[in-house]
Structures are given as structure tokens and as C-alpha cells.
Design an enzyme around this catalytic site. Structure first.
Site, PDB file in Angstrom:
ATOM      1  N   HIS A   1       0.817  -1.214   0.000  1.00 25.62           N
ATOM      2  CA  HIS A   1       0.000   0.000   0.000  1.00 25.62           C
ATOM      3  C   HIS A   1       0.853   1.267   0.000  1.00 25.62           C
ATOM      4  CE1 HIS A   1      -3.602  -2.364   0.744  1.00 25.62           C
ATOM      5  NE2 HIS A   1      -3.010  -2.946   1.765  1.00 25.62           N
TER       6      HIS A   1
ATOM      7  N   HIS B   1       2.734   9.119   1.404  1.00 32.17           N
ATOM      8  CA  HIS B   1       1.536   9.097   0.562  1.00 32.17           C
ATOM      9  C   HIS B   1       1.813  10.041  -0.612  1.00 32.17           C
ATOM     10  CE1 HIS B   1      -0.885   7.141   3.774  1.00 32.17           C
ATOM     11  NE2 HIS B   1      -0.078   7.830   4.572  1.00 32.17           N
TER      12      HIS B   1
ATOM     13  N   HIS C   1       4.596  10.712   6.955  1.00 35.44           N
ATOM     14  CA  HIS C   1       4.146  10.551   8.326  1.00 35.44           C
ATOM     15  C   HIS C   1       5.208   9.815   9.128  1.00 35.44           C
ATOM     16  CE1 HIS C   1      -0.263  10.605   6.698  1.00 35.44           C
ATOM     17  NE2 HIS C   1       0.250  11.823   6.817  1.00 35.44           N
TER      18      HIS C   1
ATOM     19  N   THR D   1      -4.886   6.784   9.106  1.00 32.62           N
ATOM     20  CA  THR D   1      -5.544   7.040   7.813  1.00 32.62           C
ATOM     21  C   THR D   1      -5.684   5.784   6.960  1.00 32.62           C
ATOM     22  OG1 THR D   1      -3.458   7.652   6.726  1.00 32.62           O
ATOM     23  CG2 THR D   1      -4.716   9.421   7.787  1.00 32.62           C
ATOM     24  N   THR D   2      -5.415   4.635   7.546  1.00 33.30           N
ATOM     25  CA  THR D   2      -5.676   3.343   6.901  1.00 33.30           C
ATOM     26  C   THR D   2      -6.358   2.443   7.928  1.00 33.30           C
ATOM     27  OG1 THR D   2      -3.490   2.479   7.538  1.00 33.30           O
ATOM     28  CG2 THR D   2      -3.677   3.494   5.360  1.00 33.30           C
TER      29      THR D   2
END
Length: 308
Positions: free
Chosen positions: A89, A118, A141, A224-225
Site C-alpha cells: 500500500h 503518501h 508521516h 488514515t488506513t
């Protein structure tokens, strides 16, 4: 007895609800149904909570908080060897023990666990958070947890168990040489679960000069996942990290678990609801400096000239 179409729909629903293959919207295709961001709530009920991340930060609505002092960074300047992984991911760098952050109105010390990024596509919009509606090309992050915890899932059960430092990137004309070791290592982890050792880097190299880390936004949110645990104290720095277009595009050589090109790895914005977003006293310090200089200039202009 259920008809074939109903059985097919039921089987598809069971597959989605399992949540084992959550994905970003850029992975969703007609012939491969994975659990996209809009239905992450079936993966984990936390993802449908009221304090989710990321959000859009509207600067004129932020509130000054003088308690948001500068951070104390422990071990950020020390070079280390870390495991770099294609998680399927994103790209993740595991961080060795010994790195800590303190102050910044945190209740105590938080230890660094990992960092990940990201990004968009070909240097296009890719950050998770936005500022006044503007989406940066990439966002990093650095994930920290309270010292008493051993893992992110464990810390995720504590409302303030996780502290994430977020850094926005901007497109620059020249390359940021400090990122070359990480970027050069990407060719070894193009496939999911691939890993390599990244050598001789420091968090100080990959972030901002310390003087540029006094101005930041703060709010309470979530991972955030999935599982989207609402356990994160977010600190998003206003100053940006530069990367060239070529460097930003380099992340697209990675592949998702689906085999597709790893691009647009961000979750859609979430409602702020009744939460407040604060900004640090670094903003106040800058304003005070401007006012002081203005006062000095005005005072000098109004003072009588010395007699000859």
C-alpha cells in the site's frame, strides 16, 4: 433457494466485509473488487467514526494555542540502518529504538516506530491532508507511540496513544540530494513484501531544518488506513520539504498488491465535525517579531533628530 445472481452478490459482499484486501481508490477496477476507501467502514467500524483523518485545514479557522511549543527531537540527528518495505500500500521505513519526541504539548515522550509516505501520480496531487483546499504532491508521516506500548495496534487503544508528525512536500526545480539514498533503494522493493536495508540516513535528513519546525497545526484524529483507530495526535508542519518532479515520479515504480502501479496512495478527506484545529506558538513568535520590528521602525521615525 437463492438464485445464482443473489449467491454471487452474497459472495461478493462476504469478500468485501472480510476486509483483508482494503485498497485505495486508484486500485479499484471493474474486474477486481477490493475494499475501497468509501467502504472501509466494513473493514473496521473505526473508519466510520466522527474523528477521522485526513482533513482539510482551513487556516483562517484555526485557533492559536500558546501551549504548542517547539518539539524536542531525540535521536533524529543520528544516522541509522533501517528496513525499507513495500507494504503493498505504501513504502515504509522501520525506525530503530532510541528516537523520541517530547514537548509540543504532548503528555510525555513518544518513541518513533516507522515512517511512510503518501503520494499522487507523476508529481501530481498526493498528500492526505490539504491546507485551504490545496493538496501537496506528497506527505510523509513519522509515527510515534507512547513509550509504554510495544506496537501501533496496542497504542491505538489509547485515545492519545499515537503521535504522528506530518510533512508536506512541494515540487522544486532542483533535486533534494538528501533523499537520494531512499529513492535509490526503491528499485529493490518494487514488488509487495520486498524489503531492503536503507543505510546511513537520519530523520533529520528526511525532514526539515529544526528552525522550520516551530510552526505546525494540531488536531486529534485517526490513523488514515484501516483500522482507522481514533488515537492520533496530529502535528502537521507548515513549512514544506522540496523534491524535484523526477524524484516525486520515482515512487511510481512501486506496485500495489494488485499488481497495479502504486499511485494516488491517499485517503479522501474526512469531515472535521466538531473538532478544533490549532496552530502553534511558532506562528505567534513570527508575528511578534514582525510587530517588534514595526514598532522599532515607527519609534525611530517619530524620535527627534539629535541636535548638532
Amino acid at each position: 433457494m437463492l438464485s445464482a445472481p443473489v449467491l454471487l452478490l452474497f459472495a461478493s459482499s462476504m469478500r468485501i466485509v472480510s476486509g483483508a484486501d482494503w485498497c485505495y481508490q486508484s486500485e479499484v477496477t471493474c474486474n477486481h473488487t477490493c475494499t475501497g476507501p468509501e467502504v472501509w467502514g466494513v473493514v473496521s467500524q473505526h473508519c466510520s467514526g466522527k474523528s477521522q483523518s485526513p482533513i482539510n485545514i482551513v487556516t483562517r479557522r484555526t485557533l492559536r494555542n500558546n501551549s504548542l511549543t517547539s518539539f524536542e527531537f531525540i535521536g533524529y540527528q543520528e544516522a541509522f540502518h533501517g528496513r525499507l518495505i513495500n507494504t503493498g500500500h505504501s513504502v515504509q521505513l522501520d525506525l530503530p529504538s532510541g528516537m523520541r519526541i517530547k514537548e509540543g504539548n504532548l503528555t510525555g515522550a513518544y518513541k518513533a516506530v516507522q515512517l511512510h509516505l503518501h503520494w499522487g501520480k507523476d508529481g501530481g496531487p498526493g498528500s492526505e491532508h490539504t491546507v485551504d483546499g490545496e493538496q501537496s504532491p506528497m506527505e510523509m508521516h513519522i509515527v510515534h507511540i507512547k513509550e509504554e506500548y510495544d506496537s501501533i495496534p496496542q497504542a491505538g487503544k489509547d485515545r492519545t496513544g499515537v503521535a504522528v508528525l506530518g510533512f508536506f512536500f512541494q515540487k522544486s526545480k532542483s533535486a533534494n540530494k538528501k533523499f537520494d539514498p531512499l529513492l535509490n533503494a526503491l528499485k529493490y522493493i518494487t514488488q509487495p513484501t520486498n524489503r531492503t536495508i536503507l543505510k546511513g540516513v537520519s530523520l533529520e535528513m528526511l525532514t526539515l531544518p529544526k528552525k522550520n519546525m516551530t510552526k505546525y497545526f494540531r488536531y486529534d484524529g485517526s490513523l488514515t488506513t484501516p483500522n482507522c483507530a481514533e488515537a492520533v495526535i496530529w502535528s502537521l508542519f507548515e513549512n514544506t520539504v522540496p523534491l524535484s518532479s523526477k524524484q516525486l515520479a520515482g515512487f511510481a515504480q512501486l506496485q500495489f498488491s494488485t499488481g497495479k502501479q502504486m499511485v494516488q496512495t491517499y485517503r479522501p478527506l474526512q469531515p472535521l465535525n466538531d473538532r478544533k484545529v490549532y496552530y502553534s506558538r511558532g506562528h505567534l513568535a513570527q508575528l511578534s517579531s514582525v510587530l517588534l520590528i514595526t514598532c522599532v521602525l515607527v519609534s525611530s521615525a517619530l524620535s527627534p533628530s539629535p541636535s548638532v
